[in-house]
Design a protein around this motif. Structure first.
Motif, PDB file in Angstrom:
ATOM      1  N   ASP A  24      11.601  53.105  -5.470  1.00 46.02           N
ATOM      2  CA  ASP A  24      12.278  52.079  -6.274  1.00 46.02           C
ATOM      3  C   ASP A  24      13.783  52.319  -6.183  1.00 46.02           C
ATOM      4  N   THR A  25      14.345  51.994  -5.022  1.00 48.51           N
ATOM      5  CA  THR A  25      15.743  52.331  -4.748  1.00 48.51           C
ATOM      6  C   THR A  25      16.705  51.591  -5.685  1.00 48.51           C
ATOM      7  N   ASN A  26      16.357  50.394  -6.126  1.00 50.07           N
ATOM      8  CA  ASN A  26      17.231  49.685  -7.052  1.00 50.07           C
ATOM      9  C   ASN A  26      17.344  50.429  -8.381  1.00 50.07           C
ATOM     10  N   MET A  27      16.223  50.928  -8.873  1.00 46.84           N
ATOM     11  CA  MET A  27      16.240  51.711 -10.106  1.00 46.84           C
ATOM     12  C   MET A  27      17.062  52.983  -9.921  1.00 46.84           C
ATOM     13  N   PHE A  28      16.859  53.671  -8.792  1.00 46.26           N
ATOM     14  CA  PHE A  28      17.635  54.878  -8.531  1.00 46.26           C
ATOM     15  C   PHE A  28      19.132  54.570  -8.488  1.00 46.26           C
ATOM     16  N   ALA A  29      19.506  53.459  -7.849  1.00 49.64           N
ATOM     17  CA  ALA A  29      20.920  53.087  -7.763  1.00 49.64           C
ATOM     18  C   ALA A  29      21.482  52.755  -9.138  1.00 49.64           C
ATOM     19  N   GLU A  30      20.706  52.075  -9.967  1.00 52.21           N
ATOM     20  CA  GLU A  30      21.127  51.779 -11.344  1.00 52.21           C
ATOM     21  C   GLU A  30      21.448  53.074 -12.079  1.00 52.21           C
ATOM     22  N   ARG A  31      20.587  54.050 -11.938  1.00 54.83           N
ATOM     23  CA  ARG A  31      20.813  55.338 -12.611  1.00 54.83           C
ATOM     24  C   ARG A  31      22.070  56.022 -12.082  1.00 54.83           C
ATOM     25  N   ALA A  32      22.290  55.948 -10.771  1.00 53.01           N
ATOM     26  CA  ALA A  32      23.469  56.588 -10.187  1.00 53.01           C
ATOM     27  C   ALA A  32      24.753  55.947 -10.700  1.00 53.01           C
ATOM     28  N   ILE A  33      24.780  54.614 -10.780  1.00 48.12           N
ATOM     29  CA  ILE A  33      25.971  53.932 -11.272  1.00 48.12           C
ATOM     30  C   ILE A  33      26.191  54.245 -12.748  1.00 48.12           C
ATOM     31  N   ASP A  51      24.331  52.142   4.596  1.00 48.17           N
ATOM     32  CA  ASP A  51      22.985  51.841   4.114  1.00 48.17           C
ATOM     33  C   ASP A  51      23.030  51.448   2.642  1.00 48.17           C
ATOM     34  N   LEU A  52      23.997  50.609   2.336  1.00 43.11           N
ATOM     35  CA  LEU A  52      24.049  49.977   1.021  1.00 43.11           C
ATOM     36  C   LEU A  52      22.776  49.168   0.803  1.00 43.11           C
ATOM     37  N   THR A  53      22.327  48.476   1.846  1.00 39.30           N
ATOM     38  CA  THR A  53      21.098  47.690   1.806  1.00 39.30           C
ATOM     39  C   THR A  53      20.059  48.326   2.708  1.00 39.30           C
ATOM     40  N   ASP A  54      18.817  47.829   2.592  1.00 43.28           N
ATOM     41  CA  ASP A  54      17.767  48.349   3.456  1.00 43.28           C
ATOM     42  C   ASP A  54      17.567  47.496   4.696  1.00 43.28           C
ATOM     43  N   ARG A  55      17.791  46.160   4.566  1.00 44.29           N
ATOM     44  CA  ARG A  55      17.542  45.279   5.705  1.00 44.29           C
ATOM     45  C   ARG A  55      18.644  44.246   5.915  1.00 44.29           C
ATOM     46  N   SER A  56      19.805  44.483   5.343  1.00 43.60           N
ATOM     47  CA  SER A  56      20.930  43.549   5.465  1.00 43.60           C
ATOM     48  C   SER A  56      20.525  42.131   5.045  1.00 43.60           C
ATOM     49  N   ASP A  57      19.685  42.069   4.020  1.00 43.01           N
ATOM     50  CA  ASP A  57      19.186  40.813   3.470  1.00 43.01           C
ATOM     51  C   ASP A  57      20.214  40.285   2.463  1.00 43.01           C
ATOM     52  N   PRO A  58      20.564  38.988   2.501  1.00 48.45           N
ATOM     53  CA  PRO A  58      21.515  38.449   1.520  1.00 48.45           C
ATOM     54  C   PRO A  58      21.112  38.736   0.081  1.00 48.45           C
ATOM     55  N   ARG A  59      19.815  38.801  -0.202  1.00 47.45           N
ATOM     56  CA  ARG A  59      19.362  39.109  -1.561  1.00 47.45           C
ATOM     57  C   ARG A  59      19.699  40.547  -1.937  1.00 47.45           C
ATOM     58  N   GLU A  60      19.691  41.446  -0.955  1.00 49.60           N
ATOM     59  CA  GLU A  60      20.055  42.837  -1.216  1.00 49.60           C
ATOM     60  C   GLU A  60      21.550  42.961  -1.477  1.00 49.60           C
ATOM     61  N   TYR A  61      22.354  42.242  -0.719  1.00 47.88           N
ATOM     62  CA  TYR A  61      23.798  42.251  -0.973  1.00 47.88           C
ATOM     63  C   TYR A  61      24.113  41.664  -2.344  1.00 47.88           C
ATOM     64  N   ALA A  62      23.323  40.689  -2.789  1.00 47.36           N
ATOM     65  CA  ALA A  62      23.525  40.122  -4.126  1.00 47.36           C
ATOM     66  C   ALA A  62      23.270  41.179  -5.199  1.00 47.36           C
ATOM     67  N   LEU A  67      25.538  45.112  -9.138  1.00 45.38           N
ATOM     68  CA  LEU A  67      25.537  46.516  -9.541  1.00 45.38           C
ATOM     69  C   LEU A  67      26.941  47.105  -9.510  1.00 45.38           C
ATOM     70  N   LEU A  68      27.673  46.861  -8.429  1.00 48.70           N
ATOM     71  CA  LEU A  68      28.998  47.466  -8.266  1.00 48.70           C
ATOM     72  C   LEU A  68      30.053  46.794  -9.144  1.00 48.70           C
ATOM     73  N   SER A  69      29.765  45.573  -9.609  1.00 49.92           N
ATOM     74  CA  SER A  69      30.711  44.891 -10.493  1.00 49.92           C
ATOM     75  C   SER A  69      30.827  45.580 -11.842  1.00 49.92           C
ATOM     76  N   ARG A  70      29.913  46.481 -12.160  1.00 50.31           N
ATOM     77  CA  ARG A  70      29.943  47.197 -13.440  1.00 50.31           C
ATOM     78  C   ARG A  70      30.973  48.316 -13.465  1.00 50.31           C
ATOM     79  N   LEU A  71      31.522  48.661 -12.306  1.00 50.33           N
ATOM     80  CA  LEU A  71      32.445  49.796 -12.216  1.00 50.33           C
ATOM     81  C   LEU A  71      33.887  49.360 -12.417  1.00 50.33           C
TER      82      LEU A  71
END
Length: 278
Positions: A24-33, A51-62, A67-71
């Motif tokens: 669950d990489t999204n959950m892990f990333a949430e915790r890291a941020i 490797d910000l994304t797993d498949r360079s999918d526009p939904r992953e970049y979204a 996520l990064l807008s919180r910083l």
């Protein structure tokens, strides 16, 4: 002093989807941020080495943008083999350096406190291996000759071998050419990278290479000759690169997990430490 957070290999997925079915990489990333936001002092910037994304999918970049807008700090990105240069440039163009032209590569410089960051693009379309290419290496050479400011060089693929054979087989194909460019420059104080999903420190071209673990799953530590490609859930972590005039660049690994403590170093009642006798 300057403090730079370094994360890598988030492998973000479209919401609701796991990476490799179980991570669950999204959950892990949430915790890291969330962990990063709790630091005191706050870093001057965050660098994510691919490797910000797993498949360079526009939904992953979204997911990444939200996520990064919180910083409340600048975030510097560069592509890994799971991203794509074109996808990152299209979907993350609001982030510093991404929209700059670079002969098809995302490469740029940034001043962070008293440190210079040079971001390089090692994405090689259609391959898990990395390549900088002659144009980018010439560009790097010219940037390094412009200033003697302490410099962090950031790229996804580590230029030094690790001994994990299946990962070394998908390394940086023009590492020797990179070594020729950076070896003469003493102000390159650290090479920071990712790709291997493990904390690894190595020497390369007379410099220190600091490879950060993933914020999600980790590659199994297997130094046998024909070890299989496997991952596990060792504790996720990231690096904090501290720089001052007195210390130069010092790299600290920070865990995302919450652990018991902190506790004071108090001895049991009545115990006297050697040398403290009255």
């Amino acid at each position: 002093m300057t403090l730079i957070a370094h994360m890598t290999d988030l492998h973000l997925r479209p919401r609701g989807l796991a990476c490799y079915r179980v991570s669950d990489t999204n959950m892990f990333a949430e915790r890291a941020i969330r962990c990063l936001k709790s630091l005191d002092p706050q870093p001057d910037a965050l660098v994510i080495t691919g490797d910000l994304t797993d498949r360079s999918d526009p939904r992953e970049y979204a997911v990444a943008r939200e996520l990064l807008s919180r910083l409340d700090m600048p975030v510097f990105l560069l592509p890994g083999n799971h991203d794509s240069t074109s996808g990152m440039r299209r979907e993350m163009s609001s982030f510093p350096g991404i929209s700059e032209t670079g002969d098809g590569k995302i490469c740029y410089t940034a001043k962070i406190g008293d440190v210079q960051l040079i971001a390089l693009d090692s994405h090689l379309p259609g391959s898990p291996k990395g390549e900088l290419g002659p144009w980018q290496l010439a560009w790097l050479d010219s940037r390094l000759k412009e200033t003697q400011v302490p410099t962090l060089l950031a790229l996804h693929h580590p230029p030094a071998l690790s001994g994990i054979v299946h990962m070394d087989n998908m390394g940086l194909v023009d590492a020797d050419a990179l070594a020729e460019v950076i070896a003469p420059h003493a102000h390159v104080e650290r090479i920071i990278c990712g790709h291997l999903h493990r904390p690894i420190i190595a020497s390369f071209a007379g410099k220190v290479m600091t490879l950060a673990p993933s914020t999600g799953h980790q590659v199994v530590l297997d130094l046998t000759e024909n070890g299989p490609a496997l991952f596990n859930f060792e504790p996720p972590a990231y690096f904090l690169h501290y720089h001052s005039e007195a210390t130069g660049v010092v790299s600290h690994m920070a865990y995302v997990e919450a652990f018991p403590g902190p506790h004071h170093f108090f001895a049991d009642e009545g115990v006297v430490w050697p040398g403290d006798e009255a």
